[in-house]
Design an enzyme around this catalytic site. Sequence first.
Site, short mmCIF file in Angstrom:
data_model
loop_
_atom_site.label_atom_id
_atom_site.label_comp_id
_atom_site.label_asym_id
_atom_site.label_seq_id
_atom_site.Cartn_x
_atom_site.Cartn_y
_atom_site.Cartn_z
N HIS A 62 29.16 -4.25 148.26
CA HIS A 62 29.60 -5.59 147.90
C HIS A 62 28.55 -6.34 147.09
CE1 HIS A 62 31.40 -9.52 148.06
NE2 HIS A 62 30.31 -10.02 148.63
N CYS A 63 27.28 -6.06 147.29
CA CYS A 63 26.23 -6.92 146.74
C CYS A 63 25.72 -6.51 145.37
CB CYS A 63 25.06 -6.99 147.72
SG CYS A 63 25.45 -7.85 149.27
N ILE A 64 25.20 -5.31 145.24
CA ILE A 64 24.43 -4.95 144.05
C ILE A 64 25.28 -4.93 142.78
CG2 ILE A 64 22.91 -3.23 143.02
CD1 ILE A 64 22.01 -2.49 145.80
N ILE B 131 27.79 -6.83 142.16
CA ILE B 131 28.42 -8.13 141.98
C ILE B 131 27.41 -9.26 141.80
CG2 ILE B 131 29.83 -9.87 143.17
CD1 ILE B 131 31.46 -7.58 144.33
N ASP B 132 26.40 -9.30 142.64
CA ASP B 132 25.49 -10.45 142.69
C ASP B 132 24.85 -10.80 141.34
OD1 ASP B 132 26.17 -10.34 145.30
OD2 ASP B 132 24.17 -9.96 146.08
#
Length: 462
Positions: free
Chosen positions: A276-278, A280-281
């Site tokens: 979810h993070c890398i 998208i962030d």
Amino acid sequence: MSHHPLAAELLSAIESRRAKAAVIGLGYVGLPLAISIARAGFTVMGFDIDASKIDAIDEGKSYIEAVPEPILRAECEAGRFAATTDFLALADYDVIAICVPTPLTKNRDPDLSYVENTCRQIAKSLRPGQLIVLESTTYPGTTQDVVKPILEQSELRAGEHFFLGFSPEREDPGNREFETSTIPKIVAGDGAEASALMQAFYGAVVMTVVPVSSTATAEAVKLTENIFRAVNIALVNELKLVYDAMGIDVWEVIDAAKTKPFGYMPFYPGPGLGGHCIPIDPFYLTWKSREYDQPTRFIELAGEINTFMPHYVLEKLAEALDRKAGKALSRSRVLILGLAYKKNVPDIRESPSLKLMELILERGAEVAYHDPFLPEIPRTREYGHLKGRRSVEWSADTLAGFDAVLIATDHDTIDYQQLADCCPLIVDTRNAMARRGIAGEGLGQSNGPDGSAANHPTIVKA
């Protein structure tokens, strides 16, 4: 701590464990957080719109690896944890943590609809003396510019009637060395009272609290952590392309480089970014930076490189099939090994395997997958057309039925030696075979030194 009466009352309730906590969103972040709060001695209610999660919790079944079922059952049976879909019950809780998704739109702009809708639900029953905390990853300014105005539609004011903070989640699915309570927690509050309450509450739940000066700073901390990873992964992915053209093995280069005891940190290439993070962030920051007329060329270039990787892997697969089997990809049967975005977890969020499956199908090939952690492809926002496909069984006969196996995720439970014994062509994006000492031949080297057929498969690193 000031003499603000509502803040003093909440602080006393936190210190005595009389404060009751609510966690909204019971996924990979929310459920481990809720259980950690309960284990610290607080009464916790979990909230989620997904009734199946509530049913599982009611039955004492954990759907998150980081929350063992015995621990889940123990907290439920002790009366410290329960879950519901009834958001009107939020008024009963003193601390409310928001742990909902923050995805991207199709245009790669931030999608804060989950956060906004959750805040509207909270505002319906917001009462004086509550602490509201956003944990969802987002761009700097979200807590102040998005969350706060929605909550204040209740006619209560932050810092006067209720308190507001931000504490970014730092979960790492599959990492057995750390759990929620042992990962240092960044905390920030909207004002001195909120900051003190944040430190008191999270200080009771985790081993180490790291306060920062503002909610925007805390939001920037989380983005910085993941942008650092995204940029460095993009760097090694680009090096992989360059070194491959030179006939140099990037994995060997990295293994040698990491022997330097200073000035180097190893990152590893792959078929694309997942989780979810890398993936998208970084785009949350690039979007926000436009407001300040600040270019983010470095971050955007990293995003382009990482997004390109599935296409690179597809071309390596097509080339390998043509050279090894004399067969076009469109007439081939391909098995994708590993659907999760990282090894040893059932997490499919933003997994490059899904993109690879779509690309292979678009080229007209038959494609299947095997993943011991994901028996069936669940519903996803971008790949709804793949929903319901099931993992094929692992057997010698099954493996022998494919023209090529593409290792996209290197789960430790896979029998890689059997894979080598049964498959004539393996395209390995994770260096899984070499790391296990399993020999293979390069393209054009399928015969042994005496001219007879070699017993090794062709292994192509991609």
